[in-house]
Scaffold this motif. Structure first.
Motif, mmCIF file in Angstrom:
data_model
loop_
_atom_site.group_PDB
_atom_site.id
_atom_site.type_symbol
_atom_site.label_atom_id
_atom_site.label_comp_id
_atom_site.label_asym_id
_atom_site.label_seq_id
_atom_site.Cartn_x
_atom_site.Cartn_y
_atom_site.Cartn_z
ATOM 1 N N ASP A 293 37.262 35.409 35.557
ATOM 2 C CA ASP A 293 37.492 34.332 34.307
ATOM 3 C C ASP A 293 39.140 34.611 33.123
ATOM 4 O OD1 ASP A 293 35.101 33.093 34.268
ATOM 5 O OD2 ASP A 293 34.214 34.866 33.649
ATOM 6 N N ILE A 294 39.394 35.714 33.320
ATOM 7 C CA ILE A 294 40.581 36.739 32.850
ATOM 8 C C ILE A 294 41.130 37.737 33.078
ATOM 9 C CG2 ILE A 294 41.940 37.082 30.468
ATOM 10 C CD1 ILE A 294 39.567 36.129 29.058
ATOM 11 N N SER A 295 42.677 37.336 34.017
ATOM 12 C CA SER A 295 43.062 37.702 34.298
ATOM 13 C C SER A 295 44.353 38.491 33.817
ATOM 14 C CB SER A 295 43.499 37.836 36.213
ATOM 15 O OG SER A 295 42.189 37.546 36.441
ATOM 16 N N LEU A 296 45.019 40.174 33.631
ATOM 17 C CA LEU A 296 45.950 40.298 33.204
ATOM 18 C C LEU A 296 47.256 41.294 34.132
ATOM 19 C CD1 LEU A 296 44.469 42.257 29.835
ATOM 20 C CD2 LEU A 296 44.870 39.922 30.566
ATOM 21 N N ASP A 297 48.097 39.970 34.504
ATOM 22 C CA ASP A 297 48.944 40.621 35.527
ATOM 23 C C ASP A 297 50.435 40.987 34.769
ATOM 24 O OD1 ASP A 297 50.464 40.781 37.754
ATOM 25 O OD2 ASP A 297 50.540 38.578 38.546
ATOM 26 N N HIS A 298 49.634 42.636 35.266
ATOM 27 C CA HIS A 298 51.210 43.331 34.470
ATOM 28 C C HIS A 298 52.644 42.822 35.304
ATOM 29 C CE1 HIS A 298 49.626 46.292 32.403
ATOM 30 N NE2 HIS A 298 48.351 46.033 32.921
ATOM 31 N N ASN A 299 52.757 42.140 36.651
ATOM 32 C CA ASN A 299 54.248 41.606 36.396
ATOM 33 C C ASN A 299 55.231 43.079 36.607
ATOM 34 O OD1 ASN A 299 53.492 38.824 34.716
ATOM 35 N ND2 ASN A 299 53.709 38.444 36.195
ATOM 36 N N SER A 300 54.855 43.987 37.437
ATOM 37 C CA SER A 300 55.746 44.671 37.307
ATOM 38 C C SER A 300 56.077 45.452 39.009
ATOM 39 C CB SER A 300 54.541 46.211 37.313
ATOM 40 O OG SER A 300 54.192 46.715 38.362
ATOM 41 N N GLY A 301 55.798 44.340 39.440
ATOM 42 C CA GLY A 301 56.429 44.677 40.716
ATOM 43 C C GLY A 301 55.447 45.139 41.589
ATOM 44 N N ASP A 302 54.224 45.781 40.662
ATOM 45 C CA ASP A 302 53.336 46.699 41.871
ATOM 46 C C ASP A 302 52.392 45.200 42.131
ATOM 47 O OD1 ASP A 302 51.324 47.176 43.217
ATOM 48 O OD2 ASP A 302 51.005 49.390 41.740
ATOM 49 N N LYS A 303 50.889 44.699 43.054
ATOM 50 C CA LYS A 303 50.734 43.344 43.565
ATOM 51 C C LYS A 303 49.663 43.862 42.515
ATOM 52 C CE LYS A 303 53.065 40.612 46.819
ATOM 53 N NZ LYS A 303 52.948 40.600 48.331
ATOM 54 N N ASN A 304 49.020 45.512 42.582
ATOM 55 C CA ASN A 304 47.925 45.873 42.302
ATOM 56 C C ASN A 304 47.651 46.066 40.418
ATOM 57 O OD1 ASN A 304 47.811 46.775 45.445
ATOM 58 N ND2 ASN A 304 46.597 45.391 45.253
ATOM 59 N N ASN A 305 48.527 46.012 40.818
ATOM 60 C CA ASN A 305 48.692 46.136 38.944
ATOM 61 C C ASN A 305 48.103 45.167 37.580
ATOM 62 O OD1 ASN A 305 49.718 47.431 36.871
ATOM 63 N ND2 ASN A 305 51.455 48.020 36.874
#
Length: 408
Positions: A293-305
């Motif tokens: 429903d909602i995802s927060l993607d940290h865009n840090s280069g780490d795909k699992n963040n």
């Protein structure tokens, strides 16, 4: 998400009061065509006056926006001279075409040959009439109200109103007639805007459940979507307190950023780091991937963040049991930082059909006292949290902080 197979209750009303006014924008109703596609509710809801005022103002904004778009398209067409064509009207502006008139005569129209279809076509006068009526109604009905920063459309409305004020003068005042299927698309769009403005005082909101005949137009609301909006609303306010700025990213997603740190808030979409590799020989895997429903993607280069939040607006044991196993499945597919199941609380006195339901009931008893429960796996910590719209926002924000504060 959840179904709407229940009566409206105090919790639903609290949800409507808190975030109902932002529903149309959150759901992506950004033009009049999308709005008209959801005027299909069958069971009316009794909403508070503030929510109603906000929704009406947003409808006015969509109608004015549609009118400006129609006028721009008409202006472009008007510059193109058509040497010879067939016109349709209640009056004849050229030589009568009997064959085509036979088809449209039941609508009170004549078909005729015309050499004046370009700059002086009667459709432009009809458009001029509609644009003026839309503008006058908007001036009369639109009021500035206090809007949440992330759903504020006031400045856009002012720009469209100014544009409509200017562009309507480029067309003759004309007259009114009913819309016909032979009208150009820009005139049909203007008719739609005009009709919705005429119905403003009669528009309500509701749910699509019963088959009762409704005598007024009702905009369909979906309660589980409202709950998802409420969770988003809380997350945005939590991030704001943390010093983040939020801006819209495209039609659906939002971007949060602070001091070089940023992440995307994604809704109802599969994520790029899905671990799903193959489903037999199906060529398109997208349909089989999980859509949190909602995802927060940290865009840090780490795909699992990534942080995943699953919203279940239900008080049924079996549904919440399914929800807690669903976040485990998301962890297996996406390997996020954490996954959180949020729900409003269980209804008392339900039958316990199996051990899973018994476990969910025991978990809910704990969450009722402690706001959330934590599941510890070998590589992940997952959460099940009670977020009830009836509770004060500060209480719900505290719960969110206790969980997200470990990751943001």
């Amino acid at each position: 998400m959840s179904s709407n197979n229940k009566k409206i209750n105090e919790r639903d009303l609290a949800l409507l009061k808190k975030v109902g006014k932002y529903y149309l924008q959150y759901k992506g109703i950004i033009d009049l065509d999308k709005l008209l596609s959801i005027i299909e509710a069958t069971e009316e809801l009794n909403i508070d006056n503030i929510t109603r005022i906000y929704i009406i103002q947003y409808i006015i904004y969509l109608a004015v926006k549609a009118a400006v778009r129609a006028a721009k398209e008409a202006e472009k067409d008007r510059l193109t001279y058509k040497e010879f064509s067939i016109g349709y009207d209640q009056d004849i502006f050229g030589e009568l075409n009997i064959d085509r008139t036979t088809i449209v005569y039941p609508q009170g129209l004549y078909a005729y040959y015309t050499y004046t279809e370009g700059y002086n076509a009667p459709e432009y006068g009809i458009l001029g009439y509609l644009l003026r009526r839309i503008y006058d109604t908007a001036i009369d009905k639109f009021v500035e109200i206090k809007l949440h920063h992330y759903f504020n459309f006031t400045e856009k409305m002012k720009k469209f109103m100014k544009k409509l004020e200017e562009i309507k003068e480029k067309f003759p005042e004309g007259y009114y007639r009913n819309s016909t299927y032979t009208d150009p698309q820009w005139l049909i769009r203007a008719f739609r805007a005009y009709e919705i403005m005429k119905k403003l005082e009669n528009i309500g909101i509701g749910l699509k459940r019963s088959k009762t005949e409704i005598k007024r137009p009702l905009i369909k609301f979906i309660l589980w979507k409202l709950y998802e909006l409420y969770i988003f609303y809380l997350i945005v306010n939590y991030l704001k307190k943390k010093g983040y700025r939020i801006k819209r990213k495209g039609d659906k997603n939002y971007l949060a950023f602070k001091d070089g740190i940023y992440f995307t808030i994604i809704f109802n979409s599969n994520l790029e780091n899905s671990g799903l590799l193959r489903v037999n020989n199906y060529p398109n895997l997208e349909k089989f991937k999980g859509k949190p429903d909602i995802s927060l993607d940290h865009n840090s280069g780490d795909k699992n963040n990534i942080i995943i939040i699953e919203c279940k607006y239900s008080d049924r044991l079996s549904y919440i049991s399914m929800g807690r196993f669903k976040i485990m499945a998301y962890v297996y597919e996406y390997n996020p930082l954490t996954a959180i199941l949020v729900y409003p609380g269980l209804k008392e006195g339900q039958l316990l059909y199996d051990d899973e339901d018994k476990a969910t009931k025991e978990l809910d008893d704990y969450v009722k006292k402690n706001n959330y429960v934590k599941f510890e796996f070998k590589n992940h910590e997952l959460y099940m949290a009670r977020i009830n719209p009836k509770a004060e926002d500060e209480k719900n924000l505290k719960t969110i902080d206790e969980i997200l504060g470990k990751y943001i």
